[in-house]
Design a protein around this motif. Sequence first.
Motif, PDB file in Angstrom:
ATOM      1  N   THR A 294     -44.381 -74.016 -58.691  1.00 19.58           N
ATOM      2  CA  THR A 294     -44.519 -75.377 -59.217  1.00 19.58           C
ATOM      3  C   THR A 294     -43.386 -75.715 -60.181  1.00 19.58           C
ATOM      4  O   THR A 294     -42.788 -76.792 -60.110  1.00 19.58           O
ATOM      5  CB  THR A 294     -45.868 -75.528 -59.932  1.00 19.58           C
ATOM      6  N   LEU A 295     -43.087 -74.805 -61.094  1.00 19.00           N
ATOM      7  CA  LEU A 295     -42.030 -75.061 -62.063  1.00 19.00           C
ATOM      8  C   LEU A 295     -40.674 -75.207 -61.361  1.00 19.00           C
ATOM      9  O   LEU A 295     -39.877 -76.089 -61.705  1.00 19.00           O
ATOM     10  CB  LEU A 295     -41.980 -73.945 -63.094  1.00 19.00           C
ATOM     11  N   ALA A 297     -40.169 -76.174 -58.253  1.00 23.73           N
ATOM     12  CA  ALA A 297     -40.148 -77.409 -57.461  1.00 23.73           C
ATOM     13  C   ALA A 297     -39.875 -78.630 -58.322  1.00 23.73           C
ATOM     14  O   ALA A 297     -39.307 -79.622 -57.847  1.00 23.73           O
ATOM     15  CB  ALA A 297     -41.467 -77.566 -56.718  1.00 23.73           C
ATOM     16  N   GLN A 298     -40.268 -78.578 -59.600  1.00 25.78           N
ATOM     17  CA  GLN A 298     -40.081 -79.714 -60.495  1.00 25.78           C
ATOM     18  C   GLN A 298     -38.806 -79.608 -61.325  1.00 25.78           C
ATOM     19  O   GLN A 298     -38.566 -80.440 -62.208  1.00 25.78           O
ATOM     20  CB  GLN A 298     -41.299 -79.842 -61.420  1.00 25.78           C
ATOM     21  N   GLY A 299     -37.996 -78.583 -61.054  1.00 29.34           N
ATOM     22  CA  GLY A 299     -36.723 -78.460 -61.731  1.00 29.34           C
ATOM     23  C   GLY A 299     -36.806 -78.043 -63.178  1.00 29.34           C
ATOM     24  O   GLY A 299     -35.879 -78.294 -63.956  1.00 29.34           O
ATOM     25  N   ILE A 300     -37.889 -77.416 -63.577  1.00 29.04           N
ATOM     26  CA  ILE A 300     -38.021 -76.932 -64.956  1.00 29.04           C
ATOM     27  C   ILE A 300     -37.382 -75.551 -65.046  1.00 29.04           C
ATOM     28  O   ILE A 300     -37.668 -74.661 -64.242  1.00 29.04           O
ATOM     29  CB  ILE A 300     -39.499 -76.889 -65.370  1.00 29.04           C
ATOM     30  N   ALA A 428     -43.470 -80.936 -70.459  1.00 29.46           N
ATOM     31  CA  ALA A 428     -43.278 -81.198 -69.030  1.00 29.46           C
ATOM     32  C   ALA A 428     -44.008 -80.160 -68.186  1.00 29.46           C
ATOM     33  O   ALA A 428     -44.636 -80.496 -67.165  1.00 29.46           O
ATOM     34  CB  ALA A 428     -41.785 -81.211 -68.704  1.00 29.46           C
ATOM     35  N   ARG A 431     -47.815 -80.649 -68.357  1.00 28.62           N
ATOM     36  CA  ARG A 431     -48.238 -81.837 -67.612  1.00 28.62           C
ATOM     37  C   ARG A 431     -48.486 -81.515 -66.139  1.00 28.62           C
ATOM     38  O   ARG A 431     -49.330 -82.132 -65.487  1.00 28.62           O
ATOM     39  CB  ARG A 431     -47.177 -82.927 -67.753  1.00 28.62           C
ATOM     40  N   LEU A 432     -47.778 -80.542 -65.607  1.00 28.96           N
ATOM     41  CA  LEU A 432     -47.955 -80.158 -64.206  1.00 28.96           C
ATOM     42  C   LEU A 432     -49.284 -79.445 -63.971  1.00 28.96           C
ATOM     43  O   LEU A 432     -49.764 -79.380 -62.841  1.00 28.96           O
ATOM     44  CB  LEU A 432     -46.812 -79.244 -63.776  1.00 28.96           C
TER      45      LEU A 432
END
Length: 501
Positions: A294-295, A297-300, A428, A431-432
């Motif tokens: 998840t991290l 995929a969201q660019g974190i 951020a 929030r995911l």
Amino acid sequence: MKTPVILVDRPADLPVSSAGLTVLATRDYIADPGRVGPGPVRLINLSRDMVYLGLGYYASLLAEARGHAVIPSAVTIVGMKDRGRAWTAIRDVERVLLDTLRRLKDPPTASFSIDVHFGHTDDARFARVARQAFDRLRTPIQRIQVRLDPTWGPYVKAIRPRTLADLGPAELERFAAALEAHTRRAWRDPALGRPIAYRLAVLVDSREAFPPSDAKALERLERAGERLGVSVERIGVRDYARLAEFDALFIRMTTAIDNPSFRFARKAADEGMPVIDDPRSILRCTNKVYLAETLAAQGIATPKTVVLDQTRLARAADILGFPMVLKVPDGSFSRGVVKVESPAELRRVARKLFADSDLILAQEFMPTEFDWRVGVLDGAPLFVVKYHMAPSHWQIYRHGDDGRVTTGGWTTLPIEDAPPEVIAPALAAARLMGDGLYGVDLKQNAEGVFVIEVNDNPSLESGVEDKVSKDRLYRTLLESFVRRIETRPPPISNGTRPGLR
């Protein structure tokens, strides 16, 4: 509501004094829903007419349509009249019964019944059976009929709903005591005489070696509740059947999919009550494979991470080099996290970890003197702490071969003094996962700030996370629960097991 609203067909039916209770005639509630007042409403339906299309049935049916939590629900009233519809619940009760009978030195030798009032029975031998019956078929008064068949042995023949009209004087006294305990109408701050608006259950496990909150932190939470009109009560894993007595649930035992915490979280969600941690957050945060994907995929920004199965060990070595860190998906408190220094050690450690999971994580080794922990509640920072590494170790917890655990120290910062480049990725990442309470772990070095993981059920310990904000931390947490209670949507029945019962 301060206490549940009790529905009776006539005032004389109530076996206890009505002082301090909200009591309505069943017909009055049906005719005028405004009689119960504003805000969340919990109803105990004690109507004598609990048949399909009867007065009591309509009271429960209309309660669900109005968004009022009610026991028994209309589905339960109908289901308990039909053994076929109640079959799954009866089987669950029967399993507990058979286990109980096996443990008794002198079990009954003839068929018998167990009378249940709000999950309690006078026969202490069958306390677990009574709790299970009330949990599965939430009706105030029940009779479990147990038959001892000479061929098949004991089984639950039926679980019958009963009404106040079925109780004799002695049983009415027992029911009155159970009703008093269930409504707990003396909810007041003894010092201020302040009425308690809501009840918060705090799930703890007294046997846990590393609980998320220590006793002093829980005491501070309780004192904050007194000032806000929130009754904070600690419950244990044996209190599952009591959960619907509360307005919200705060889980303060370590969460995992395969331990009672997740069962409680799901039950609370099914009941429509606010819960921290909610089942979705537990599922997401307790699995590091999900977090890594998840991290990314969201660019974190995170340390370089490779998801491994048993065929891809060489790939981890090629991408990450040595040393690297191997992690089981559901480890906590630095357990299941191992640093490996060579290909041989990689193979040996991975073989052990694969015994428990088909997938593991390999992660870039990123040494730092401390980890950042940013507590996040409702999408906003709640606390900021630096957790320092244990002495002569690369983690904040060091688990010795003798079972001893050593830790580094900590430094708690005012939120406004924390670097913005740390706070922003923490918010951020949280929030995911959802809108609950999270602890985001980050590392900071010359190359930037990297999210290590997002924890549901973060530590809240006296003198650590609350060192700067003190009682304000607990007040903020309780105010979040109050908002969630007051804005929760009406329950939705699924036709088999209603959301709020």
